[in-house]
Design a protein around this motif. Structure first.
Motif, PDB file in Angstrom:
ATOM      1  N   MET A   7      40.741 -40.873  37.183  1.00  0.00           N
ATOM      2  CA  MET A   7      40.507 -40.847  36.232  1.00  0.00           C
ATOM      3  C   MET A   7      38.590 -40.784  35.440  1.00  0.00           C
ATOM      4  O   MET A   7      37.584 -40.647  36.159  1.00  0.00           O
ATOM      5  CB  MET A   7      40.610 -42.436  35.853  1.00  0.00           C
ATOM      6  N   ILE A   8      38.315 -40.755  34.193  1.00  0.00           N
ATOM      7  CA  ILE A   8      36.633 -40.323  33.620  1.00  0.00           C
ATOM      8  C   ILE A   8      36.887 -41.836  32.990  1.00  0.00           C
ATOM      9  O   ILE A   8      37.613 -42.260  32.245  1.00  0.00           O
ATOM     10  CB  ILE A   8      36.595 -39.364  32.461  1.00  0.00           C
ATOM     11  N   ALA A   9      35.524 -42.917  33.113  1.00  0.00           N
ATOM     12  CA  ALA A   9      35.488 -44.012  32.379  1.00  0.00           C
ATOM     13  C   ALA A   9      33.576 -44.179  31.864  1.00  0.00           C
ATOM     14  O   ALA A   9      33.276 -43.345  32.474  1.00  0.00           O
ATOM     15  CB  ALA A   9      36.188 -45.231  33.328  1.00  0.00           C
ATOM     16  N   ALA A  10      34.288 -44.699  30.507  1.00  0.00           N
ATOM     17  CA  ALA A  10      32.419 -45.025  30.361  1.00  0.00           C
ATOM     18  C   ALA A  10      32.102 -46.236  30.029  1.00  0.00           C
ATOM     19  O   ALA A  10      33.347 -46.749  29.126  1.00  0.00           O
ATOM     20  CB  ALA A  10      32.534 -43.936  28.839  1.00  0.00           C
ATOM     21  N   ILE A  11      30.884 -46.579  30.980  1.00  0.00           N
ATOM     22  CA  ILE A  11      30.865 -47.862  30.660  1.00  0.00           C
ATOM     23  C   ILE A  11      29.561 -48.232  30.239  1.00  0.00           C
ATOM     24  O   ILE A  11      28.769 -47.696  30.597  1.00  0.00           O
ATOM     25  CB  ILE A  11      30.934 -48.829  32.664  1.00  0.00           C
ATOM     26  N   TYR A  49      17.098 -48.475  28.068  1.00  0.00           N
ATOM     27  CA  TYR A  49      17.786 -47.338  27.468  1.00  0.00           C
ATOM     28  C   TYR A  49      19.025 -48.445  27.526  1.00  0.00           C
ATOM     29  O   TYR A  49      19.717 -48.650  28.322  1.00  0.00           O
ATOM     30  CB  TYR A  49      18.011 -46.104  27.889  1.00  0.00           C
ATOM     31  N   ASN A  50      20.176 -48.275  26.336  1.00  0.00           N
ATOM     32  CA  ASN A  50      20.924 -48.986  25.914  1.00  0.00           C
ATOM     33  C   ASN A  50      22.252 -47.693  25.808  1.00  0.00           C
ATOM     34  O   ASN A  50      22.005 -46.641  25.018  1.00  0.00           O
ATOM     35  CB  ASN A  50      21.190 -49.177  24.657  1.00  0.00           C
ATOM     36  N   CYS A  51      22.706 -47.900  27.253  1.00  0.00           N
ATOM     37  CA  CYS A  51      23.754 -46.686  28.211  1.00  0.00           C
ATOM     38  C   CYS A  51      24.915 -46.018  28.072  1.00  0.00           C
ATOM     39  O   CYS A  51      25.499 -47.528  28.364  1.00  0.00           O
ATOM     40  CB  CYS A  51      23.089 -46.088  29.377  1.00  0.00           C
ATOM     41  N   ALA A  52      25.744 -45.675  28.192  1.00  0.00           N
ATOM     42  CA  ALA A  52      27.246 -44.690  28.294  1.00  0.00           C
ATOM     43  C   ALA A  52      26.981 -44.480  30.057  1.00  0.00           C
ATOM     44  O   ALA A  52      26.067 -43.574  30.510  1.00  0.00           O
ATOM     45  CB  ALA A  52      28.117 -44.578  27.704  1.00  0.00           C
TER      46      ALA A  52
END
Length: 640
Positions: free
Chosen positions: A83-87, A100-103
């Motif tokens: 799975m690809i997940a963006a957190i 930095y406010n990141c994903a």
């Protein structure tokens, strides 16, 4: 993932503000649940590892370390998930000493890349510039969780196993800005955009948020997964509702609000790629290949949960359907109005059989006359009974013309057809194609000659579905001076007539009643002798159900889907009504007829396009008349 369907999810974990260990546990638990449900791409909210509402705690190194440790925990706990997940989390860059406010985009226990937020809101209830720096222009390698990873807003994540799946990421306010990063990402090849958001709730804001997401997915021809912060964020001054949205090319596929957990659907990336290929105004930016980060996913079947309507031309919602019907009636009538004005036609001649198509044609013509402020008597309705005409259809045609105020002519063509058959040596006992087409051509001749007599135009009655199947007599009902139904599929014809019947019920009960009876009459050209006064020739028994053919037409022509995928969607839409063998039988028939009957469409009469599918050789559809269907039929042969 086969056929281009990728299962995606927007997830909202229940968090605690600044409790990174707890939040990490909630996140990897949610990731495992998503994996069990077959999700391949998961988007989580902005700053979900810490909580969006940490305020000045973001400046504390302790919180930043806690976020990094939490991410490391998630990487270890999910390293076996395909799975690809963006957190969302805060990331410190030691080289410029900025936060930095990141994903963080992760897979199989590794960080593929970090995407920083570009537009930082600092108005109203937002103060992000107090803690974070904009990611505009940032393109560096940093160390995080023991890995060297890229920190850049222009990253694309491309799947080696499904080339049409390319993921881009933006964060919350980025979408609300005048020039969202997603536009550049899409031009660079992204077909699925993820938005990690923490958008608080206000009265009326949800509708605007929804329109932004659906509009951006339509404008960019992409899938858009919007994951919003929810339960657990601080409610000191704000409320977060976890408004999760999944959209594809302008259509909302799934939506959830005021709840934690997963919102799941499937995005068809092959469909998106086809549409971008078709639209020459969609200009790709080929200078961004170097920003691609490749990953692999196991190819597997994706169980579909997204809605697949059995009537793609007909809205499911009643109010939407009524609006669509009204719009189409006026579009078609406007087209005919212009043609009548331009030619100076004194009459409009319509062959009225008592069937659905000719009924719709005369109704549209009546609207055109009303627009021109001309009497309905300028419509010459001609009913031409012959060997297969039943009393029911004949009487309905007569009553319909009378209620509309048309000039009615009844011309029995039986004698003329018999003379013609004698001339060419056609036996009256031989009910072959000549027997049928001879009647159809005689009717067209009568209509054309009456138009000449009265200075009028012959209004065509054939619909889009008949044109797709070639279910018309060449130089018979195939020809007219203006074909008002040419862009309207059969399934929609029925709803248009029904819409008018309901609309006229109070004003003219008799008109409404005859329209209702026409709707109840089997579709038939009535070219074979009736049996005991009943229709002997039912079109759908011969060519197949129009609801199937319209479905096939929509996906095969509008979206260019291969036969295998069309069948799969048909099984999803019609699984309870038709078995696989029946669907396959009529799909083969659709392809055979669609290819073999192109010659009729190559010399089509003028007629207005009213929907997304049209078959005019001067408009949407250009195809050689001698193209061969073998490749398409061979693909279906393998599906037995």
């Amino acid at each position: 993932m086969r056929d281009g369907f990728i299962k995606v999810a927007a997830g909202t974990p229940k968090i605690r503000v600044a409790d990174c260990r707890y939040n990490a546990e909630q996140i990897f638990t949610l990731m495992r649940e998503a994996d069990k449900q077959g999700v391949k791409v998961l988007c989580l909210p902005e700053l979900c590892l810490t909580g969006y509402t940490c305020g000045d705690l973001f400046l504390q190194p302790t919180l930043r370390r806690g976020a990094e440790d939490g991410l490391a925990t998630i990487l270890e706990a999910t390293k076996n998930l395909d799975m690809i997940a963006a957190i969302g989390l805060p990331v410190w860059n030691k080289y410029d000493n900025k936060l930095y406010n990141c994903a963080a985009v992760i897979q199989n226990g590794h960080i593929l890349g970090l995407v920083p937020k570009t537009y930082l809101p600092n108005y109203g209830e937002f103060y992000e510039q107090r803690w974070f720096a904009s990611g505009a222009g940032v393109d560096v390698m940093i160390e995080l969780c023991g890995e060297e990873v890229s920190l850049c807003r222009s990253l694309l994540f491309a799947c080696d196993d499904l080339p049409e799946l390319v993921i881009g990421v933006e964060l919350c306010e980025d979408l609300w800005a005048p020039e969202p990063p997603s536009a550049a990402l899409a031009r660079a090849g992204a077909t699925v955009l993820l938005n990690l958001s923490a958008s608080n709730e206000l009265v009326g804001k949800a509708a605007y948020r929804r329109s932004l997401v659906s509009g951006q997915s339509g404008r960019l021809v992409c899938g858009y997964v919007y994951a919003d912060a929810g339960e657990g964020e601080s409610t000191t001054d704000l409320v977060f509702g976890g408004h999760n949205i999944i959209a594809e090319n302008g259509t909302i596929l799934a939506e959830r609000r005021f709840a934690s957990g997963l919102t799941i659907s499937e995005i068809d990336v092959k469909r998106l790629a086809y549409e971008r290929q078709r639209m020459n105004t969609y200009q790709a930016d080929r200078n961004r290949e170097s920003w691609r980060i490749c990953f692999e996913l196991d190819l597997s079947d994706t169980r579909l949960t997204r809605p697949v309507s059995p009537t793609p031309f007909v809205p499911q919602n009643e109010s939407d359907r009524a609006e669509r019907c009204n719009e189409i009636l006026y579009m078609a009538a406007l087209g005919l109005k212009k043609r009548l004005e331009h030619t100076g036609a004194k009459t409009a001649v319509v062959g009225l059989s008592g069937g659905l198509d000719s009924t719709l044609a005369v109704l549209i013509t009546a609207v055109s006359m009303e627009m021109l402020d001309r009497p309905a008597s300028d419509i010459i309705a001609v009913t031409m009974p012959c060997f297969g005409t039943t009393d029911r259809t004949k009487s309905n045609a007569v009553l319909l013309a009378e209620r509309l105020g048309c000039t009615l002519k009844t011309i029995d063509i039986g004698r003329a057809v018999k003379v013609h058959f004698e001339d060419i040596g056609q036996s009256m006992e031989d009910h072959d194609v000549t027997f049928e087409n001879g009647q159809a051509r005689e009717r067209t001749q009568v209509l054309m000659d009456i138009a000449n007599q009265t200075g009028g135009l012959v209004i065509g009655t054939g619909d889009l579905s008949e044109l797709a199947l070639g279910w018309c007599t060449y130089n018979g009902d195939h020809m007219s001076n203006y074909a008002v139904n040419a862009g309207i599929p059969k399934t929609l014809v029925r709803h248009l007539v029904s819409f008018i019947s309901d609309d006229k019920e109070a004003e003219d009960p008799q008109l409404s009643g005859v329209l209702a009876d026409i709707l109840d009459t089997p579709v038939s050209p009535e070219l074979l002798p009736a049996i005991e006064g009943k229709i002997a020739q039912k079109t759908e028994d011969l060519v197949g159900p129009y609801e199937l053919h319209d479905f096939y037409l929509y996906y095969a022509v509008r979206w260019g889907f291969p036969p295998r995928k069309v069948l799969r969607l048909a099984e999803q839409a019609f699984g309870r009504a038709y078995d696989r063998a029946t669907l396959l039988k009529w799909l083969k028939n659709f392809y055979r007829r669609f290819f073999s009957q192109q010659f009729k469409r190559s010399c089509l009469a003028d007629g207005p396009k009213v929907g997304s599918v049209a078959l005019s050789p001067r408009g949407d559809w250009r195809m050689p008349s001698d193209a061969v269907a073998q490749l398409w039929l061979e693909e279906l042969e393998d599906l037995k």
